[in-house]
Scaffold this motif. Structure first.
Motif, short mmCIF file in Angstrom:
data_model
loop_
_atom_site.label_atom_id
_atom_site.label_comp_id
_atom_site.label_asym_id
_atom_site.label_seq_id
_atom_site.Cartn_x
_atom_site.Cartn_y
_atom_site.Cartn_z
N GLU A 294 0.81 -1.22 0.00
CA GLU A 294 0.00 0.00 0.00
C GLU A 294 0.84 1.27 0.00
OE1 GLU A 294 -3.10 0.07 3.02
OE2 GLU A 294 -3.18 -2.12 2.97
N PHE A 295 2.14 1.11 0.26
CA PHE A 295 2.99 2.31 0.37
C PHE A 295 4.23 2.15 -0.52
CE2 PHE A 295 0.66 1.64 4.30
CZ PHE A 295 0.06 2.88 4.48
N PRO A 296 4.01 2.21 -1.83
CA PRO A 296 5.13 1.97 -2.76
C PRO A 296 6.27 2.98 -2.58
CG PRO A 296 3.17 2.81 -3.91
CD PRO A 296 2.74 2.49 -2.51
N ASP A 297 5.96 4.16 -2.03
CA ASP A 297 7.00 5.19 -1.88
C ASP A 297 7.70 5.17 -0.52
OD1 ASP A 297 6.30 6.00 -4.41
OD2 ASP A 297 4.86 7.51 -3.67
N ALA A 298 7.29 4.22 0.35
CA ALA A 298 7.86 4.21 1.70
C ALA A 298 9.36 3.98 1.64
CB ALA A 298 7.19 3.13 2.55
N GLU A 299 10.10 4.87 2.28
CA GLU A 299 11.57 4.77 2.24
C GLU A 299 12.12 4.98 3.63
OE1 GLU A 299 14.32 6.90 -0.36
OE2 GLU A 299 12.58 7.11 -1.72
N TRP A 300 13.21 4.26 3.91
CA TRP A 300 13.89 4.47 5.18
C TRP A 300 14.30 5.94 5.26
CZ3 TRP A 300 17.77 6.22 8.13
CH2 TRP A 300 17.90 5.67 9.40
N GLY A 301 13.99 6.58 6.40
CA GLY A 301 14.36 7.98 6.56
C GLY A 301 13.15 8.91 6.61
N ASP A 302 12.01 8.44 6.07
CA ASP A 302 10.79 9.27 6.10
C ASP A 302 10.16 9.28 7.48
OD1 ASP A 302 11.14 9.40 3.38
OD2 ASP A 302 9.56 7.91 2.92
N ASP A 303 9.54 10.40 7.83
CA ASP A 303 8.66 10.40 9.00
C ASP A 303 7.32 9.83 8.53
OD1 ASP A 303 7.81 10.68 11.56
OD2 ASP A 303 7.78 12.87 11.58
N PHE A 304 6.60 9.18 9.44
CA PHE A 304 5.33 8.60 9.03
C PHE A 304 4.23 9.65 9.06
CE2 PHE A 304 7.27 4.68 11.13
CZ PHE A 304 7.88 4.29 9.96
N GLY A 305 3.35 9.57 8.08
CA GLY A 305 2.15 10.40 8.08
C GLY A 305 1.00 9.57 8.62
N SER A 306 -0.17 10.17 8.55
CA SER A 306 -1.34 9.51 9.11
C SER A 306 -1.64 8.14 8.47
CB SER A 306 -2.50 10.49 9.04
OG SER A 306 -3.68 9.84 8.84
N PRO A 307 -1.56 7.97 7.13
CA PRO A 307 -1.87 6.64 6.57
C PRO A 307 -0.89 5.57 7.04
CG PRO A 307 -1.74 8.32 4.83
CD PRO A 307 -1.29 8.97 6.10
N GLU A 308 0.38 5.93 7.14
CA GLU A 308 1.38 4.96 7.59
C GLU A 308 1.13 4.57 9.05
OE1 GLU A 308 2.15 7.77 6.03
OE2 GLU A 308 3.14 7.18 4.17
N GLU A 309 0.88 5.57 9.89
CA GLU A 309 0.65 5.28 11.31
C GLU A 309 -0.62 4.44 11.48
OE1 GLU A 309 2.90 9.13 13.30
OE2 GLU A 309 0.73 9.05 13.41
N THR A 310 -1.62 4.75 10.68
CA THR A 310 -2.87 3.98 10.75
C THR A 310 -2.62 2.53 10.37
OG1 THR A 310 -4.19 5.92 10.24
CG2 THR A 310 -5.20 3.78 9.76
N TYR A 311 -1.87 2.33 9.29
CA TYR A 311 -1.60 0.96 8.85
C TYR A 311 -0.86 0.17 9.92
CZ TYR A 311 0.25 -3.06 6.42
OH TYR A 311 0.56 -4.35 6.09
N LEU A 312 0.16 0.78 10.51
CA LEU A 312 1.01 0.06 11.47
C LEU A 312 0.20 -0.37 12.70
CD1 LEU A 312 4.22 2.23 11.14
CD2 LEU A 312 3.96 -0.16 10.42
N ALA A 313 -0.59 0.54 13.27
CA ALA A 313 -1.35 0.19 14.48
C ALA A 313 -2.46 -0.81 14.15
CB ALA A 313 -1.91 1.44 15.12
#
Ligand code: ATP
Ligand code: MG
Ligand code: MG
Ligand code: MG
Length: 434
Positions: A294-313
């Motif tokens: 769901e996050f093709p652009d996710a890269e080491w070094g980025d801060d997480f935004g709301s969609p990323e934080e939502t997915y992880l929890a």
């Protein structure tokens, strides 16, 4: 003289005749009976007026009384299994106290802007009543928790002369002929408190001039910021999860009526009291995001935004700690990792159901020379931080701390859509009225 009671105490007065000061929230009537929906700030319940049991004047008043008029009512308390509160009152008398002409908020739905313009009145609604009572319980439980854990409350100033995390999100003001800022965090002051008293916390308003419109960000919000001397990260995480479980359990135990009004699923909340919360590293979090597709652009070094934080929890269906973020996206005072120079010893606690980061914390750097270099690197004025460096010059110890956003936590616990509902008078990007 009749005893004057609160609605919340009705259960102790079944079958008794009592007097209550109330406001009318709604009503419906037929030829022979009138149902008045009443509130007094402690609860909501129904007053029943039976034509044949009261004087003509009382029945006429029951039919003409208007929304949000204030009244003294007298009557007898009955149990009533159908009402969410469990009781009702059969009225024998009504005395008008204050008039109300054309109350602007009707029981039908209104738009958000309208309700925000009428926030001072909308606070009277059943939903807002429930959220504010839960807010009060979260605050009460916070004091109970930190007292029982041996913390003392050290208040941080709201007016500060320097900017710990850069000036972009700070409200600037004048302090006589000097510059000052509204506090965005009490943390640095809590570190001084921890070196003086061991375990301390602050609880107060903080301000961020964030030009973003999200359902999680307020301009003015309240933060709980504990700071502990002689403490490494793992122990701090244990305090954090115990604190969260304690808040949730306190609301479950003491706010059953309010959770019922909000239709919040208590079984879901119960899951959040089961400890420990999962812990993953920032590296693992990035991997999870990448693998999800769901996050093709996710890269080491980025801060997480709301969609990323939502997915992880959501992945864990529980609050999850994400440990050791990249140094580059975290503030200057965090402790460097002992064996890696690209991450710091930090942790964010992410809440499930789309509420994101509710706590941000870290172990703090202990070495004065390292910190001085960090302050310079961050482009901050060294003179402003001499007092902070003193904390390391005189008996530096390992220490850790964290900040919980009160309204974030309340929005999550109540299951509300938007953080603006969790504070009495929200300050938002385009709103400072009322
Ligand atoms: P976010 O990433 O959500 O913007 P942050 O990392 O900027 O939050 P911190 O500086 O770590 O926030 O502040 C500690 C806590 O304060 C956060 O975990 C969050 O619960 C809360 N918080 C931060 N900013 C806001 C805001 N604008 N409105 C309400 N609560 C906030
Ligand atoms: Mg932020
Ligand atoms: Mg963050
Ligand atoms: Mg944070």
């Amino acid at each position: 003289m009749l005893k004057t009671i609160s609605i919340i105490d009705a259960k102790n007065h079944i079958g008794e005749e009592v007097k209550i000061g109330v406001w009318l929230t709604n009503k419906r009537s037929s030829g022979k009976i009138a149902f008045l929906q009443l509130r007094d700030g402690t609860a909501f319940f129904q007053g029943v007026v039976v034509k044949n049991n009261v004087s003509e004047e009382v029945f006429a008043l029951a039919k003409e009384v208007k929304q949000e008029e204030s009244l003294y009512v007298t009557g007898t308390i009955h149990e009533d299994a159908r009402s969410p509160f469990g009781y009702e009152i059969e009225l024998s008398g009504i005395e008008k106290v204050g008039e109300s002409e054309n109350y602007p908020i009707s029981p039908k739905k209104h738009g958000v802007d309208f309700l925000m313009d009428h926030r001072h009145l909308w606070l009277r609604s059943k939903r807002q009543f429930a959220v504010m009572k839960i807010r009060n319980e979260v605050i009460r439980a916070t004091y109970e928790f930190y007292n029982k854990e041996g913390f003392i409350k050290i208040d941080a100033p709201i007016l500060t002369g320097s900017a710990p995390e850069g000036t972009t999100e700070l409200f600037h003001t004048k302090y006589f002929d000097k510059d000052a800022y509204l506090s965005q965090s009490g943390q640095l002051y809590e570190e001084a408190g921890a070196m003086a008293y061991g375990k301390v916390f602050s609880f107060g308003p903080t301000f961020r001039a964030e030009k973003s419109k999200t359902r999680r960000h307020l301009i003015e919000f309240w933060m709980v910021e504990p700071e502990m001397a002689f403490m490494h990260q793992e122990e701090s995480l244990e305090i954090q999860e115990q604190y969260i479980a304690f808040l949730v359990q306190s609301v479950i135990d003491n706010c059953e009526y309010e959770l019922g009004i909000l239709e919040r699923d208590v079984d879901v909340l119960k899951r959040y009291t089961e400890l420990p919360f999962p812990r993953i590293s920032y590296d693992e979090a990035v991997e999870l995001l990448q693998k999800s597709g769901e996050f093709p652009d996710a890269e080491w070094g980025d801060d997480f935004g709301s969609p990323e934080e939502t997915y992880l929890a959501e992945h864990f269906s529980k609050p999850v700690f994400v440990l050791n973020y990249p140094k580059a996206i975290k503030p200057f005072y965090m402790k460097p990792h002992p064996t890696r120079d690209d991450v710091v010893i930090s942790a964010d606690l992410l809440a499930p159901e789309g509420y994101g980061e509710i706590i941000g914390g870290s172990e703090r750097a202990t070495d004065p020379e390292f910190l001085e270099a960090q302050i310079e690197k961050a482009g901050l004025n060294k003179d402003d931080y001499q007092w902070y460096l003193d904390l390391r010059r005189y008996g530096s110890v390992p220490h850790s701390g964290f900040g919980l956003g009160l309204e974030r936590a309340i929005t999550w616990i109540t299951g509300e859509e938007h953080i603006r509902e969790s504070i009495p008078f929200p300050r938002l990007l385009n709103r400072i009225y009322p």
